[in-house]
Write a protein that holds these residues in place. Structure first.
Motif: not given
Length: 323
Positions: A161-167
């Motif tokens: 339900t949220h945007k996703q970020r990559i480390q």
């Protein structure tokens, strides 16, 4: 001390014997002279090496991309004699593949984020006020507002339900660019943790391009200089996804107006006119500072352009100005 990582090809994935290049336009508009020079340069270069030239339509942004632009791009390339090898890939048809990578190889590096542009602007404004209030702070003028400050990395929000970020890694990565020379960058410092999947499910460029370049076993990438800052992020994503990374990178100088403004769709660059394809090819080759070529059919002109293709006139240049 910052660690260094010089990019080399992935040791576990066999590389194709034949060189593979690609042209990957985004159909947010028709081809203009800037995108045509990228297509022509990537075609001539990989063909001069005896390689395959793939065509990929990067249309994951359903709000800005339009199927009619995709169709027009194909028509223009065919009229110009720029015939691609193998089937065309449409990224909009590959969302399941990208999501599979997010939930498998890349899952340990992915976290959900609820930060809006407004909240990040407020964050950096507060940081700037605090830094400026400390007269002895050596970093007060060094805030990188483009870098995500990892506000949500430990929030454990729902990824669906949220945007996703990559480390991205916090070490310096180096790669040799065949046009711009040796490049060094720490992707965590310059880019921070990039958004790879939006809240609405749309897959962002860096993820889709990285996965597709790996799965298509692309060995040579020739593209515009504006994408250069994202290259160490792409190398990082491909490595984390257990995909073989690209062997050879080439970032072309940008086609600019006489005033230095980049020729782009955002700057309302005019679509190419293919009614006289031979003259258009000749114009693009002159812009790319290639040896003179006789006007003929597009196919014969391209054969000559491939035979005499030379990266040397482009080396270390950031812009090519229109006359």
């Amino acid at each position: 001390m910052t660690s260094l990582n010089i990019h080399t090809k992935h040791p576990t994935v066999p590389k194709p014997i034949q060189p593979i290049g690609r042209f990957a336009p985004s159909p947010t508009g028709e081809l203009h002279l800037g995108s045509l020079t990228t297509a022509l340069a990537s075609y001539c270069h990989i063909k001069s090496l005896g390689g395959k030239w793939l065509l990929r339509i990067e249309d994951t942004d359903t709000e800005r991309c339009d199927r009619q632009f995709s169709e027009q791009i194909l028509i223009d390339l065919e009229v110009l004699g720029l015939h691609w090898d193998s089937d065309i890939i449409y990224q909009s048809e590959r969302l399941d593949i990208y999501n599979d990578y997010l939930s498998s190889y890349l899952e340990p590096l992915i976290y959900a984020c609820q930060c809006s542009r407004k909240s990040l602007a407020q964050y950096w404004s507060k940081k700037a006020v605090l830094a400026n209030s400390q007269s002895d702070n050596p970093n007060k003028n060094k805030l990188n507002r483009q870098r995500y400050p990892r506000c949500c990395i430990d929030a454990h929000l729902d990824k669906d339900t949220h945007k996703q970020r990559i480390q991205l890694p916090n070490h310096t990565i180096g790669f040799m660019d065949g046009i711009q020379g040796m490049q060094w960058s720490n992707p965590q410092h310059t880019l921070g943790d990039m958004v790879v999947r939006r809240q609405d499910g749309m897959i962002n460029y860096i993820l889709a391009a990285s996965i597709d370049d790996g799965l298509q076993q692309v060995t040579h990438i020739m593209r515009g200089l504006d994408i250069l800052p994202m290259t160490t992020a792409q190398i990082s994503v491909m490595s984390a996804a257990n995909l073989s990374t690209v062997d050879y990178w080439y970032h072309l100088p940008l086609i600019c107006h006489a005033d230095g403004q980049k020729l782009s769709k955002q700057n309302l660059a005019q679509p190419i006119d293919t009614r006289d394809p031979s003259k258009l090819i000749a114009k693009a080759l002159r812009l790319l500072q290639q040896p003179p070529i006789a006007l003929d059919t597009p196919e014969r002109m391209l054969l000559q352009a491939v035979a005499q293709w030379d990266n040397a006139p482009l080396k270390n240049k950031h812009a090519l100005n229109l006359p």
